[in-house]
Scaffold this active site. Structure first.
Site, PDB file in Angstrom:
ATOM      1  N   ASP A 268       1.172  -1.080   0.208  1.00  0.00           N
ATOM      2  CA  ASP A 268       0.130   0.479  -0.124  1.00  0.00           C
ATOM      3  C   ASP A 268       0.637   1.498  -0.066  1.00  0.00           C
ATOM      4  OD1 ASP A 268      -2.866   0.255   0.462  1.00  0.00           O
ATOM      5  OD2 ASP A 268      -1.830   2.139   1.967  1.00  0.00           O
ATOM      6  N   ASN A 276      -2.551  12.607  -4.133  1.00  0.00           N
ATOM      7  CA  ASN A 276      -2.986  12.986  -4.730  1.00  0.00           C
ATOM      8  C   ASN A 276      -4.048  14.446  -3.848  1.00  0.00           C
ATOM      9  OD1 ASN A 276      -3.682  11.291  -6.522  1.00  0.00           O
ATOM     10  ND2 ASN A 276      -5.338   9.572  -5.821  1.00  0.00           N
ATOM     11  N   HIS A 281      -4.087  14.808  -9.050  1.00  0.00           N
ATOM     12  CA  HIS A 281      -4.935  13.279 -10.367  1.00  0.00           C
ATOM     13  C   HIS A 281      -3.449  12.572 -11.036  1.00  0.00           C
ATOM     14  CE1 HIS A 281      -7.760  12.374  -7.059  1.00  0.00           C
ATOM     15  NE2 HIS A 281      -7.781  13.474  -7.502  1.00  0.00           N
ATOM     16  N   ASP A 285      -1.475   9.632 -10.207  1.00  0.00           N
ATOM     17  CA  ASP A 285      -1.244   8.613 -11.785  1.00  0.00           C
ATOM     18  C   ASP A 285      -0.143   7.965 -12.155  1.00  0.00           C
ATOM     19  OD1 ASP A 285      -4.382   8.130 -11.353  1.00  0.00           O
ATOM     20  OD2 ASP A 285      -4.524   9.126 -13.103  1.00  0.00           O
ATOM     21  N   ASP A 301      13.644 -10.933 -10.148  1.00  0.00           N
ATOM     22  CA  ASP A 301      15.085 -11.658  -9.517  1.00  0.00           C
ATOM     23  C   ASP A 301      14.145 -13.315  -8.169  1.00  0.00           C
ATOM     24  OD1 ASP A 301      16.469 -10.637 -10.796  1.00  0.00           O
ATOM     25  OD2 ASP A 301      17.193  -9.652  -8.944  1.00  0.00           O
ATOM     26  N   TYR A 302      13.240 -13.105  -8.239  1.00  0.00           N
ATOM     27  CA  TYR A 302      12.350 -13.782  -6.531  1.00  0.00           C
ATOM     28  C   TYR A 302      11.204 -14.696  -8.086  1.00  0.00           C
ATOM     29  CZ  TYR A 302      14.291 -10.514  -4.011  1.00  0.00           C
ATOM     30  OH  TYR A 302      15.499 -10.321  -2.693  1.00  0.00           O
ATOM     31  N   GLU A 312      -4.724   2.298  -4.434  1.00  0.00           N
ATOM     32  CA  GLU A 312      -3.065   2.493  -4.166  1.00  0.00           C
ATOM     33  C   GLU A 312      -1.970   1.096  -3.702  1.00  0.00           C
ATOM     34  OE1 GLU A 312      -5.644   3.659  -2.406  1.00  0.00           O
ATOM     35  OE2 GLU A 312      -4.788   4.446  -0.493  1.00  0.00           O
TER      36      GLU A 312
END
Ligand code: C2E
Ligand code: MG
Ligand code: MG
Length: 665
Positions: A268, A276, A281, A285, A301-302, A312
């Site tokens: 998050d 924002n 906005h 974005d 790589d994982y 978000e």
């Protein structure tokens, strides 16, 4: 910046399929026809040569004197044609060469037989046998699938050869010549015409099949493109929730069936709403796109997949072997975003760049566990990460009370709490330091389990906030306060704790107004305590709600002042009636430094004109100190413990609750 789904997945939904020009089409037709015709031509030649050789019997019957030569010619021409064809076939010569070989075989087969057969003494038999030539003509036009030009040339040579041979039969009667000549010519015309028609039909069939193929390709391309669109997040180009849910099912099935462990992480962006609001906005974005790209790179790589889970929030799934690897990846995600150093100056926790909080869960053996469980666990871990100050990663810990199954039980309990009378309120007195009078009480919520054991607010309030149950509970609390203490004027003022979640919910002020209207209680009899916590971003909705509440006459108090980051800016923005200083400052007063700190805080709040309430007064000395500091109000176990409403329902003529230990409940 990408604007539409189609931009993101890089497809043109209105694109017309490529339709080739005539010349290109004819080349395609030839190439397509070639592939299918090779095997059929080969088979046809073998059959034709076999029939040609079998005619040796007719040679013996009709032209026995020259049969040796005609049969020899048949053998030489038949075998040479097959040999020639097979070699070309095997070296994969173009089909036109194979067709040419067959056409040559027909012409030579005819001439090779005709020439020795013409030398026969039995001219009567030969004059009949001449009809045999028409078969060669039909072979060229109909038996093989020659292209029109080749078949006309081959059958034309046969026709010409026939007329040349016919000239040797000039002694025959003209009727014979006319009948046979006409037969050959009409045979040539009709079979050539049929060949031309067949070629045209073949081309038409090819065109139809080609068009059908184009349309089919186009349909499947569009299908694929639409599938990609339906699985793609339009802003970031990452998989959207639907696609990632499907992947999650696959990961989960592999874990259940093959034991392949994996981690699910919810990410998050911290204080994104603030970002924002502050930068607009479009910038918001852009920030999400940058974060999405960086995270996409970081997880490569994982062996992980990343998707946008909404707003978000991002999600990462990765096949990992150990919990440590999961912790490492979660940390990498956090640091990746931190290292981008995207400016975010409006956050209120002292950090000035964009960061993320990560909640990670790793597959664990649990009986009856369902797919949603792992996301639920990641969500809990994310909540814990946010509660620990954000910009950090937390792994789900089944032993953490906020994450445990107990918290699940609490969540379930909260849904029925009001209906089943499992919640109640107790009230803690708030006293005037100088007079000792109870000027107000604070309503504190209590929850009991079905078996009667009580659950501390520190446990159930966060669960109620996380699940949204706080909205109903909060409304219930305000209504109960009005009914229990305010309607009958037992207490002049009651303060109620209000969660930021409530303030953020549209219509909260209206619902409070409705309660006041229903109970006939004046708004000025209520105070709402707002805790300065991390959850409380300065949201325009919150400010509007606070101003609506003030219009109703409700006082707004700042609770636990000094524990969060935002307190000072809040003091600037909101005109609090009273500021409640967190008890930790009073408890630190045993040291000169702590005492100086408390004095500074008191000075600051007083200068801003707010009333001061000190929480957590537990001893006589602390109370004496409060008097010395000329604090307005105090609250704490020493001046009154939380007690049920009945304790405060004293008839007006009775003495007020004394300011001594006797106040304890
Ligand atoms: P709070 O609003 O700061 O409430 C004061 C807490 O301090 C109460 O704990 C109270 O029992 C405790 N307390 C009071 N005097 C003393 C003292 O002298 N010493 C010590 N050590 N503690 C003292 P409680 O009831 O466990 O509530 C904890 C928190 O739960 C509250 O902190 C408040 O943030 C939250 N809470 C309680 N009821 C509600 C509610 O109805 N709605 C919301 N949103 N939150 C609530
Ligand atoms: Mg409070
Ligand atoms: Mg407090």
């Amino acid at each position: 910046m990408k604007h539409t789904l189609a931009d993101v997945v890089d497809i043109d939904l209105h694109k017309q399929p490529h339709r080739p020009q005539l010349a290109e089409l004819q080349t395609l037709y030839r190439m397509e026809g070639e592939a299918g015709r090779r095997a059929a031509t080969r088979q046809g030649l073998w059959v034709a040569v076999a029939v040609y050789l079998l005619f040796f019997a007719i040679d013996i019957l009709l032209v026995p004197d020259v049969a040796f030569y005609t049969i020899l010619a048949r053998l030489v021409i038949g075998i040479s044609a097959l040999l020639c064809f097979e070699i070309l076939y095997r070296i994969k010569a173009r089909t036109k060469w194979l067709d040419g070989t067959c056409a040559a075989a027909l012409v030579f087969g005819y001439i090779g037989w005709l020439v020795p057969a013409m030398t026969t003494a039995d001219s009567a038999s030969m004059s009949y046998y001449m009809i045999f030539g028409a078969i060669f003509m039909m072979g060229a036009n109909l038996f093989f699938s020659f292209r029109f030009r080749l078949s006309v040339v081959a059958s034309g040579i046969v026709l010409t050869t026939f007329f040349v041979a016919l000239s040797f039969f000039s002694e025959h009667d003209p009727a014979y010549l006319i009948a046979f000549g006409t037969f050959y010519v009409s045979c040539f015309i009709f079979t050539s015409y049929v060949n031309w028609k067949l070629n045209r039909e073949r081309y038409k069939v090819f065109l139809n099949a080609f068009e059908a193929k184009i349309q089919q390709n186009e349909a499947s391309e569009r299908g694929m493109a639409l599938l990609r669109l339906s699985n793609t997040d339009p802003l970031t180009g990452l998989d959207n929730r639907r696609a990632i849910d499907q992947q999650l099912r696959d990961y989960w099935n592999d874990w259940q069936k093959l034991g392949k462990s994996f981690a699910a992480m919810l990410i998050d962006v911290d204080f994104f709403k603030k970002y924002n609001d502050c930068y607009g906005h479009q910038e918001g974005d852009r920030c999400l796109v940058l974060v999405a790209n960086a995270l996409g790179e970081a997880i490569k790589d994982y062996n992980g997949s990343i998707g946008r889970y909404g707003g978000e929030e991002f999600i990462v799934l990765a096949r990992l072997d150990t919990l440590e690897q999961a912790a490492e990846l979660a940390e990498v995600i956090c640091r990746t975003v931190e290292n981008m150093r995207l400016v975010h100056e409006q956050r209120r926790d002292g950090v000035s760049i964009v960061t993320v909080s990560v909640g990670a869960a790793f597959t664990r053996n649990q009986t009856g566990a369902k797919l949603e469980k792992i996301i639920h666990e990641a969500d809990r871990a994310l909540y814990a990460a946010k509660a620990s100050g954000r910009n950090c990663a937390k792994l789900f810990d089944p032993n953490d009370p906020q994450s445990s199954d107990e918290s699940e039980n609490i969540a379930a309990l909260l849904k029925i709490a009001v209906d089943q009378n499992l919640v109640s309120l107790v009230y803690q007195p708030i006293r005037n330091v100088m007079t000792g009078e109870v000027e107000a009480v604070e309503a504190l919520m209590r929850l009991t389990m079905l078996d009667g054991t009580s659950v501390p607010p520190s446990l159930f309030i966060p669960v109620a906030e996380r699940t949204g149950a706080i909205l109903d509970l909060g409304r219930w609390a305000i209504k109960t306060v009005c009914h229990e203490l305010l309607v009958d004027n037992h207490i002049p003022l009651v303060s109620v704790n209000v969660s930021p979640i409530q303030l953020k919910t549209p219509g909260f002020a209206t619902s409070v107004a409705a309660i006041l209207g229903e109970t006939g209680v004046a708004g000025s009899r209520l105070a709402f305590e707002i805790t300065e916590g991390l959850e409380m971003e300065m949201h325009s909705g919150i400010l509007r709600c606070i101003s609506d509440l003030e219009t109703l006459g409700i006082r707004i108090w700042l609770d636990d002042f000094g524990t969060g980051f935002a307190g000072l800016s809040w003091l600037r923005l909101i005109d609090f009636d009273t500021v409640k200083v967190d008890r930790s400052f009073l408890h630190d007063c045993s040291t000169p430094k702590g005492r100086a700190m408390l004095q500074d805080i008191i000075g600051l709040v007083r200068n801003r004109g707010h009333k001061i309430l000190i929480e957590g007064v537990e001893t006589d000395e602390q109370l004496a100190l409060m008097r010395r500091f000329r604090i307005d109000q105090v609250q704490g176990f020493h001046v009154g413990r939380p007690a049920p409403a009945e304790t405060f329902r004293t008839p007006p003529d009775k003495p007020r609750i004394p300011l001594r230990n006797g106040a304890r409940s």
